[in-house]
Design a protein around this motif. Structure first.
Motif, PDB file in Angstrom:
ATOM      1  N   GLY A 202       0.771  -1.159  -0.119  1.00  0.00           N
ATOM      2  CA  GLY A 202       0.171   0.091   0.147  1.00  0.00           C
ATOM      3  C   GLY A 202       0.896   1.192  -0.135  1.00  0.00           C
ATOM      4  N   ARG A 203       0.271   2.410   0.079  1.00  0.00           N
ATOM      5  CA  ARG A 203       0.909   3.758   0.281  1.00  0.00           C
ATOM      6  C   ARG A 203       2.011   3.788   1.145  1.00  0.00           C
ATOM      7  NH1 ARG A 203      -3.481   8.159  -1.159  1.00  0.00           N
ATOM      8  NH2 ARG A 203      -4.332   7.499   0.815  1.00  0.00           N
ATOM      9  N   GLY A 204       1.974   2.995   2.214  1.00  0.00           N
ATOM     10  CA  GLY A 204       2.765   2.788   3.370  1.00  0.00           C
ATOM     11  C   GLY A 204       4.260   2.574   2.870  1.00  0.00           C
ATOM     12  N   PRO A 230      -5.061   3.234  -4.390  1.00  0.00           N
ATOM     13  CA  PRO A 230      -4.413   4.491  -4.673  1.00  0.00           C
ATOM     14  C   PRO A 230      -2.925   4.187  -5.189  1.00  0.00           C
ATOM     15  CG  PRO A 230      -4.839   4.114  -2.204  1.00  0.00           C
ATOM     16  CD  PRO A 230      -5.587   3.279  -2.961  1.00  0.00           C
ATOM     17  N   GLY A 247     -11.522  -3.409  -7.432  1.00  0.00           N
ATOM     18  CA  GLY A 247     -10.399  -4.278  -8.092  1.00  0.00           C
ATOM     19  C   GLY A 247     -10.590  -5.771  -8.276  1.00  0.00           C
ATOM     20  N   GLY A 262      -6.190  -0.753   5.577  1.00  0.00           N
ATOM     21  CA  GLY A 262      -7.126  -1.931   5.533  1.00  0.00           C
ATOM     22  C   GLY A 262      -8.617  -1.013   5.572  1.00  0.00           C
ATOM     23  N   HIS A 266     -10.892  -1.873   0.832  1.00  0.00           N
ATOM     24  CA  HIS A 266      -9.724  -2.674   0.399  1.00  0.00           C
ATOM     25  C   HIS A 266     -10.422  -4.292   1.206  1.00  0.00           C
ATOM     26  CE1 HIS A 266      -5.752  -3.897  -0.496  1.00  0.00           C
ATOM     27  NE2 HIS A 266      -5.742  -4.575   0.821  1.00  0.00           N
TER      28      HIS A 266
HETATM   29  C1  LIG Z   1     -15.892   3.849  -3.793  1.00  0.00           C
HETATM   30  C2  LIG Z   1     -14.452   3.480  -3.354  1.00  0.00           C
HETATM   31  C3  LIG Z   1     -13.987   2.390  -3.593  1.00  0.00           C
HETATM   32  C4  LIG Z   1     -12.544   2.089  -3.315  1.00  0.00           C
HETATM   33  N1  LIG Z   1     -12.026   0.623  -3.703  1.00  0.00           N
HETATM   34  C5  LIG Z   1     -10.962   0.455  -3.344  1.00  0.00           C
HETATM   35  C6  LIG Z   1     -10.357  -0.822  -3.580  1.00  0.00           C
HETATM   36  O1  LIG Z   1     -10.799  -1.684  -4.582  1.00  0.00           O
HETATM   37  N2  LIG Z   1      -9.184  -1.126  -3.256  1.00  0.00           N
HETATM   38  C7  LIG Z   1      -8.477  -0.606  -2.123  1.00  0.00           C
HETATM   39  O2  LIG Z   1      -7.507  -0.645  -1.575  1.00  0.00           O
HETATM   40  N3  LIG Z   1      -8.845   0.782  -1.976  1.00  0.00           N
HETATM   41  C8  LIG Z   1     -10.145   1.335  -2.558  1.00  0.00           C
HETATM   42  N4  LIG Z   1     -10.679   2.199  -2.103  1.00  0.00           N
HETATM   43  C9  LIG Z   1      -9.716   3.266  -1.368  1.00  0.00           C
HETATM   44  C10 LIG Z   1      -9.876   3.344   0.285  1.00  0.00           C
HETATM   45  O3  LIG Z   1     -10.933   3.827   0.868  1.00  0.00           O
HETATM   46  C11 LIG Z   1      -8.585   3.539   0.854  1.00  0.00           C
HETATM   47  O4  LIG Z   1      -8.410   4.911   0.582  1.00  0.00           O
HETATM   48  C12 LIG Z   1      -7.441   2.715   0.161  1.00  0.00           C
HETATM   49  O5  LIG Z   1      -7.467   1.236   0.477  1.00  0.00           O
HETATM   50  C13 LIG Z   1      -6.133   3.223   1.379  1.00  0.00           C
HETATM   51  O6  LIG Z   1      -4.916   2.633   0.582  1.00  0.00           O
HETATM   52  P1  LIG Z   1      -3.600   2.306   1.496  1.00  0.00           P
HETATM   53  O7  LIG Z   1      -4.176   1.450   2.486  1.00  0.00           O
HETATM   54  O8  LIG Z   1      -2.443   1.811   0.665  1.00  0.00           O
HETATM   55  O9  LIG Z   1      -3.112   3.901   1.977  1.00  0.00           O
HETATM   56  P2  LIG Z   1      -3.412   4.430   3.283  1.00  0.00           P
HETATM   57  O10 LIG Z   1      -4.708   4.874   3.752  1.00  0.00           O
HETATM   58  O11 LIG Z   1      -2.587   5.976   2.942  1.00  0.00           O
HETATM   59  O12 LIG Z   1      -2.490   3.701   4.446  1.00  0.00           O
HETATM   60  C14 LIG Z   1      -1.044   3.518   4.322  1.00  0.00           C
HETATM   61  C15 LIG Z   1      -0.857   2.434   5.597  1.00  0.00           C
HETATM   62  O13 LIG Z   1       0.275   2.425   5.576  1.00  0.00           O
HETATM   63  C16 LIG Z   1       0.828   2.513   6.932  1.00  0.00           C
HETATM   64  N5  LIG Z   1       2.412   2.868   6.758  1.00  0.00           N
HETATM   65  C17 LIG Z   1       3.082   3.830   6.754  1.00  0.00           C
HETATM   66  N6  LIG Z   1       4.253   3.830   6.524  1.00  0.00           N
HETATM   67  C18 LIG Z   1       4.555   2.287   6.708  1.00  0.00           C
HETATM   68  C19 LIG Z   1       5.791   1.587   6.773  1.00  0.00           C
HETATM   69  N7  LIG Z   1       6.900   2.422   6.588  1.00  0.00           N
HETATM   70  N8  LIG Z   1       5.792   0.512   7.192  1.00  0.00           N
HETATM   71  C20 LIG Z   1       4.431  -0.237   7.401  1.00  0.00           C
HETATM   72  N9  LIG Z   1       3.279   0.499   7.298  1.00  0.00           N
HETATM   73  C21 LIG Z   1       3.363   1.786   7.081  1.00  0.00           C
HETATM   74  C22 LIG Z   1       0.346   3.526   7.585  1.00  0.00           C
HETATM   75  O14 LIG Z   1       0.104   3.418   8.901  1.00  0.00           O
HETATM   76  C23 LIG Z   1      -1.122   3.534   6.914  1.00  0.00           C
HETATM   77  O15 LIG Z   1      -2.106   2.552   7.694  1.00  0.00           O
HETATM   78  C24 LIG Z   1     -11.887   2.797  -2.514  1.00  0.00           C
HETATM   79  C25 LIG Z   1     -12.590   4.037  -2.030  1.00  0.00           C
HETATM   80  C26 LIG Z   1     -13.762   4.239  -2.455  1.00  0.00           C
HETATM   81  C27 LIG Z   1     -14.528   5.656  -2.092  1.00  0.00           C
END
Ligand SMILES: Cc1cc2nc3c(=O)[nH]c(=O)nc-3n(C[C@H](O)[C@H](O)[C@H](O)COP(=O)(O)OP(=O)(O)OC[C@H]3O[C@@H](n4cnc5c(N)ncnc54)[C@H](O)[C@@H]3O)c2cc1C
Length: 314
Positions: A202-204, A230, A247, A262, A266
């Motif tokens: 993920g974005r982390g 994202p 997805g 989480g 997702h």
């Molecule tokens: C209609 C709709 C549909 C969507 N469909 C999907 C979908 O199908 N799939 C999906 O994934 N999302 C979907 N989303 C987006 C979803 O709501 C979240 O925004 C997205 O899943 C967040 O992605 P992320 O966890 O990668 O990023 P973030 O929310 O930015 O989380 C990043 C995480 O990484 C952790 N982190 C940071 N640095 C580190 C490190 N060095 N080591 C370990 N951990 C670290 C942080 O603590 C944080 O928990 C959808 C949203 C909407 C509104």
């Protein structure tokens, strides 16, 4: 009467989900006291087709002369074979999502997708299916005598019978109105929807340059790589790796989520995995509530250590 099963092939080979659909068809046929007829479209060798016998097909009808991806021709071909079928079984793949609804309208047979169990009743067909992005299990019944059922991959399993099947060839009768302009195939990658293990970032992970460790971990485990939405939207990873509600769905035995918060969207696409391992710096990350195992830690420290340990036992 019979049970018809659509057996999807890729580059001339069947995948596990196809054998699972045939296993499901065979268990359904046992309930009805009938046989399983498999339909295979596109070029598949006789030795590959004969593998379907081992999962319960007694006959395979092979139609080589059909353009892959042409959902109209595919629907017509299956409909032509469906006259005697009490049930038509698919694996719930992208192809099934294109064909099953068309077939349902064409044959006026009720279709149920995302089926997770063998029918509890066959008159009319009543099955359990995943609902509300896998948040609930629904009991669904068709309003027709026959049923079209798409099985959620990895939910039923494989049942080998040691049986044999006869192979018949047939011609595609009616061409559809769709022309395939081109197809791109991702080669050399483990498919996310079929994978036993998925390593997801993920974005982390901060940027695409840090995906080397994700790929190395995946390769050591024989896993598919995936990512959050994202990450694909920003262009760090291809859209083919995006998992979740919007997805691909993951139904792996092991899902390792690294630097993913989480979010509910997702989780909706991955929480059918048997075991979920989460690595996140934030102990309050929502993913920990759904995880079977959690590591509160920095991915850039934890993942290299995992790689080191796995290399020792590999
Ligand atoms: C209609 C709709 C549909 C969507 N469909 C999907 C979908 O199908 N799939 C999906 O994934 N999302 C979907 N989303 C987006 C979803 O709501 C979240 O925004 C997205 O899943 C967040 O992605 P992320 O966890 O990668 O990023 P973030 O929310 O930015 O989380 C990043 C995480 O990484 C952790 N982190 C940071 N640095 C580190 C490190 N060095 N080591 C370990 N951990 C670290 C942080 O603590 C944080 O928990 C959808 C949203 C909407 C509104």
């Amino acid at each position: 009467m019979s049970v018809l099963v659509y057996t999807e092939s890729w580059n001339g080979s069947f995948r596990k989900s196809t054998f699972e659909a045939v296993s499901y068809a065979n268990e359904t046929a046992k309930l009805l006291g009938t046989d399983v007829i498999a339909v295979s479209l596109g070029e598949v060798s006789d030795s590959e087709l004969s593998k379907l016998g081992n999962y319960g097909a007694s006959k395979v009808v092979s139609i080589a002369t059909i353009e892959k991806g042409d959902s109209q021709s595919t629907t017509n071909a299956i409909a032509n074979l469906a006259n005697d079928a009490s049930a038509i079984i698919f694996s719930n793949t992208y192809t099934a999502k294109m064909i099953a609804p068309r077939l349902s309208v064409k044959l006026k047979i009720g279709a149920i997708t995302n089926v997770v169990e063998i029918a509890s009743n066959t008159s009319p067909f009543t099955v359990k299916r995943k609902a509300f992005s896998t948040k609930a299990i629904e009991v669904a019944t068709v309003n027709s005598d026959k049923a079209i059922l798409s099985i959620s991959p990895n939910s039923f399993g494989l049942i080998e019978t040691g049986g044999n099947c006869t192979i018949e060839t047939a011609e595609s009768s009616k061409k559809g109105e769709i022309t395939i302009e081109g197809q791109e195939t991702l080669s050399g990658k483990v498919s996310i929807s079929e994978a036993e293990i998925v390593v997801s970032g993920g974005r982390g992970l901060k940027g695409p340059e840090n995906w080397g460790m994700i790929e190395e971990l995946a390769e050591l485990l024989g896993a598919a790589t995936a990512c959050s939405k994202p990450v694909a939207d920003i262009g760090w990873r291809p859209h083919s790796e995006h998992v979740g509600q919007t997805g691909k769905a993951v139904t792996a035995n092991l899902y390792i989520a690294i630097g993913i918060s989480g979010a509910i969207q997702h989780l909706a696409g991955v929480n059918s995995s048997k075991v979920m391992v989460v690595i996140n710096t934030d102990p309050e990350a929502p993913f920990f509530k759904a995880a079977d195992y959690g590591i509160v830690g920095d991915a850039f420290e934890v993942v290299p250590k995992m790689i080191e340990e796995i290399k020792k036992i590999n």
